[in-house]
Design an enzyme around this catalytic site. Sequence first.
Site, PDB file in Angstrom:
ATOM      1  N   ASP A  58       0.868  -1.174   0.000  1.00 52.23           N
ATOM      2  CA  ASP A  58       0.000   0.000   0.000  1.00 52.23           C
ATOM      3  C   ASP A  58       0.912   1.234   0.000  1.00 52.23           C
ATOM      4  O   ASP A  58       1.591   1.516   0.979  1.00 52.23           O
ATOM      5  CB  ASP A  58      -0.881  -0.018   1.252  1.00 52.23           C
ATOM      6  CG  ASP A  58      -1.846   1.165   1.328  1.00 52.23           C
ATOM      7  OD1 ASP A  58      -1.678   2.132   0.549  1.00 52.23           O
ATOM      8  OD2 ASP A  58      -2.762   1.124   2.164  1.00 52.23           O
ATOM      9  N   HIS A  59       0.923   1.973  -1.113  1.00 50.83           N
ATOM     10  CA  HIS A  59       1.864   3.075  -1.259  1.00 50.83           C
ATOM     11  C   HIS A  59       1.545   4.256  -0.343  1.00 50.83           C
ATOM     12  O   HIS A  59       2.357   5.163  -0.187  1.00 50.83           O
ATOM     13  CB  HIS A  59       1.898   3.546  -2.713  1.00 50.83           C
ATOM     14  CG  HIS A  59       3.255   3.993  -3.165  1.00 50.83           C
ATOM     15  ND1 HIS A  59       4.197   4.507  -2.306  1.00 50.83           N
ATOM     16  CD2 HIS A  59       3.840   4.003  -4.398  1.00 50.83           C
ATOM     17  CE1 HIS A  59       5.294   4.822  -2.974  1.00 50.83           C
ATOM     18  NE2 HIS A  59       5.103   4.517  -4.242  1.00 50.83           N
ATOM     19  N   ARG A  60       0.370   4.269   0.264  1.00 51.76           N
ATOM     20  CA  ARG A  60       0.053   5.324   1.227  1.00 51.76           C
ATOM     21  C   ARG A  60       0.843   5.132   2.524  1.00 51.76           C
ATOM     22  O   ARG A  60       1.007   6.068   3.297  1.00 51.76           O
ATOM     23  CB  ARG A  60      -1.445   5.316   1.553  1.00 51.76           C
ATOM     24  CG  ARG A  60      -2.351   5.580   0.357  1.00 51.76           C
ATOM     25  CD  ARG A  60      -3.804   5.373   0.719  1.00 51.76           C
ATOM     26  NE  ARG A  60      -4.060   4.007   1.196  1.00 51.76           N
ATOM     27  CZ  ARG A  60      -5.248   3.580   1.609  1.00 51.76           C
ATOM     28  NH1 ARG A  60      -6.282   4.405   1.615  1.00 51.76           N
ATOM     29  NH2 ARG A  60      -5.400   2.334   2.020  1.00 51.76           N
TER      30      ARG A  60
END
Length: 438
Positions: free
Chosen positions: A410-412
Amino acid sequence: MPINITMPALSPTMEEGTLAKWLVKEGDTVKSGMIIAEIETDKATMEVEAVDEGKVGKIMVPAGTEGVKVNAVIAVLLEEGESAGDVKAPAAAPARAEPAPAPKPAPASFVPSAPTPVAAAKPAPQAAVAVMERPIGARIMASPLAKRIAANKGIDLKALKGSGPHGRIIRRDVENAKPGAAQPAQGGAPMTADGLILPQILDDRVYAPDTYELKPLDGMRKTVAKRLTQSFMQVPHFPLNIDITLDNLLESRAAINAAAPKDVKISVNDLLIKAAALALIDEPDCNASYTDKGIAYHKHANISVAVAVEGGLITPVIFKAEGKGLAEISEEMKDLATRARERKLKPQEYMGGTFSISNLGMFGIKSFASIINPPEGMILSVGAGEKRAVVDETGAIVARTVMSVTLTCDHRVIGGAEGAKWLAAFKRYVETPEAMLL
């Protein structure tokens, strides 16, 4: 006064369930704590205990009923001195007391103009809206403003005839149409955001009704479809791939099983669970979840393991896996997998994971990428171990057992560098399993 028994919420995400079985019948005496029914949720089959005492006056929802909403009345208990004639069919209680949703605001780029007095006094009749049949695959010619107005009013553009140049649908065509007045006929094809009409998969023009059998979705399949669609569309994710040599791990596993008691057999998956947990402790920035209030960094490595069951999959959790021995992980995993396939898991046994592992190596899959299981920040996809030709430290070409894994992040929460560090730690534990003892 009769006591209502309502459909319980057996997990935080449960909205409805199937009343699988009644363990009591009308006229039976019920005591507090007595098991009275079995409920199938989206993940498991669970027993329901009676909270009050009394006699079953009437069963409102028969066994086998699907889609029973949470808090709906499923049965009525009679207290002393009451009879079945006192029971009235109660309306199903709402699942939750929620406020009415606020109307959706119009997009910032669109400011609707005030209607003219003529239009307000005498709206355009529905008959004035021209309906046009378009072939499958035809593109809808409409102005961007017309598309936005149609979206706000709930009007289907593909059933309108445009009055603009070359039949283009313009603002006045949409403003003169009534919401729902220009809907396509039943069985019509859906339209994409850019106005392209696509046929429905089960449209009678694509598949004749007698050429397939339609099996209704159960609760698990509906939930899996909903959650994974949301994850795939709303979570910005990226994959990282790496190859790992398994020869040392396989030798260590054989030695461990040879020395273990007869009832203990460590699997490769057990070792991977342990290695993943230790890597999360080594790289705590990766043991995290995104929330609207901030990033939650977890204190323990709770490893969710994907288990295929009839109608979908479920992810039972090995909690605090970093502190458990291989024998304990193995025993716990076997028990969880068995009860998962029987749909006997409790919600607290498949919720609360911080990281997931999905292993399709036993099916011969070499490499794949999984969809993130929110709110977890990463999921590891494990492929099959196979003999490959590799170049060793001396430059010679030798045969090694190699496994490809893909880490979806999850790039967040996790950047590429953090994900790469975690994979390096995981690879170190797998290729040097003795390090798990330190």
